[in-house]
Design a protein around this motif. Structure first.
Motif, PDB file in Angstrom:
ATOM      1  N   SER A  13      52.749  72.460  -5.315  1.00  0.00           N
ATOM      2  CA  SER A  13      53.579  71.942  -6.399  1.00  0.00           C
ATOM      3  C   SER A  13      53.111  70.558  -6.837  1.00  0.00           C
ATOM      4  O   SER A  13      53.062  70.249  -8.037  1.00  0.00           O
ATOM      5  N   PHE A  14      52.750  69.712  -5.876  1.00  0.00           N
ATOM      6  CA  PHE A  14      52.245  68.385  -6.225  1.00  0.00           C
ATOM      7  C   PHE A  14      50.916  68.496  -6.981  1.00  0.00           C
ATOM      8  O   PHE A  14      50.668  67.740  -7.932  1.00  0.00           O
ATOM      9  N   PHE A  15      50.057  69.432  -6.562  1.00  0.00           N
ATOM     10  CA  PHE A  15      48.800  69.644  -7.280  1.00  0.00           C
ATOM     11  C   PHE A  15      49.079  70.021  -8.737  1.00  0.00           C
ATOM     12  O   PHE A  15      48.386  69.563  -9.655  1.00  0.00           O
ATOM     13  N   SER A  16      50.092  70.848  -8.936  1.00  0.00           N
ATOM     14  CA  SER A  16      50.436  71.288 -10.288  1.00  0.00           C
ATOM     15  C   SER A  16      50.863  70.129 -11.175  1.00  0.00           C
ATOM     16  O   SER A  16      50.399  69.998 -12.314  1.00  0.00           O
ATOM     17  N   ILE A  17      51.762  69.281 -10.657  1.00  0.00           N
ATOM     18  CA  ILE A  17      52.238  68.190 -11.502  1.00  0.00           C
ATOM     19  C   ILE A  17      51.221  67.060 -11.589  1.00  0.00           C
ATOM     20  O   ILE A  17      51.285  66.229 -12.511  1.00  0.00           O
TER      21      ILE A  17
END
Length: 310
Positions: A13-17
């Motif tokens: 999720s952090f990679f996505s944002i």
């Protein structure tokens, strides 16, 4: 262990944002050169919302929510998408994608101040240093002569500031609001409600709509990427993170977003990167680091320890 706090899911999720959202500045900049801003944002989010609901129905996920949850997703959709994203897309008509990303990198500063105002959270010594650096960085960024000579550019800067306040307050609101427990469904409702409000704004501003077959290939391609990755994947990740980690940690995406956006803007759009912009970015991102770091200010810590000894 709380299953919702899956470490692997948090990392993804952090990679996505971090990375995906960093590329949306470029994609929006490309699309807004041909399409009206509110129309562009409306098509993006309504399409993403419909796709999310189709995937949810196929997967057997229930879409029913309470009236309170519908109201809260509408409010969140307005803060994040109608105002928070719609004005950014509009501002990109007047400022470079890299500039917009760097200005928005001050988001943690805004979140910190809003948490102080609305939640009474004490600002730690390290954060005070971060706020000072952040203000200096923002000043250097927006005070460039080539920017201030354009009245439209100044308007773009003010739009982005408005977006930052809306997005920051939305982060605090979502962290405590009663929202659908399924993050995918939650995202879908926010997308649809925010998209419909953007469509209303498009109508009120008299924008001219066009069909996808009339768009250039690069605009079609950009919008597809914005819908699938920038909206469905990244925004679902964002909503998930707001529930399992603190708003300040979610706001750290501003460390990486401007780097990705600046690199892509320079490579694909030939956007100019001035020395003052680089200095402003270094100071601003250092300030963001101080705001988010858990370490204590060395001088303050030593003073406190000495005081205890006395």
């Amino acid at each position: 262990m709380d299953k919702s706090r899956n470490p692997l899911l948090i990392i993804i999720s952090f990679f996505s944002i971090y990375v995906i959202w960093g590329s949306t500045y470029l994609l929006n900049k490309i699309a807004v050169t041909e399409l009206p801003p509110f129309m562009l944002a409306s098509v993006r989010f309504i399409s993403a919302g419909i796709l999310i609901f189709i995937i949810a129905l196929i997967s057997g996920v229930k879409l029913t929510i309470t009236k309170k949850q519908l109201l809260n997703t509408t409010i969140a959709g307005f803060l994040f998408l109608t105002l928070g994203n719609g004005l950014v897309v509009w501002a990109l008509k007047y400022v470079d994608s890299s500039f917009a990303a760097l200005e928005i990198s001050a988001q943690p500063l805004v979140v910190l101040i809003l948490m102080r105002i609305f939640e009474g959270k004490k600002i730690q010594a390290m954060s005070v240093v971060g706020v000072i650096l952040g203000v200096i960085g923002i000043y250097l960024l927006v005070s460039q002569k080539q920017l201030l000579t354009s009245e439209d550019s100044v308007l773009g800067v003010l739009m982005i500031f408005t977006c930052m306040i809306s997005w920051g307050y939305g982060s605090l609101f979502v962290g405590k609001a009663d929202l659908p427990s399924n993050y995918f469904v939650n995202t879908g409702y926010q997308m649809l409600m925010g998209g419909f409000m953007l469509m209303l704004n498009s109508y009120l501003f008299g924008e001219t709509w066009s069909l996808p077959m009339d768009w250039s290939f690069k605009v079609q391609y950009s919008l597809i990427l914005l819908i699938i990755f920038g909206s469905i994947v990244a925004f679902t990740s964002f909503n998930y993170l707001l529930k399992v980690v603190s708003p300040e940690k979610v706001a750290t995406s501003t460390y990486v977003n401007p780097i990705i956006a600046t690199g892509l803007g320079w490579y694909f759009l030939k956007e100019q990167i001035t020395t003052q912009t680089i200095v402003a970015a270094i100071i601003l991102l250092t300030g963001v680091y101080f705001i988010n770091t858990k370490k204590k200010l060395v001088i303050y810590s030593r003073f406190r320890d000495k005081k205890r000894q006395l």
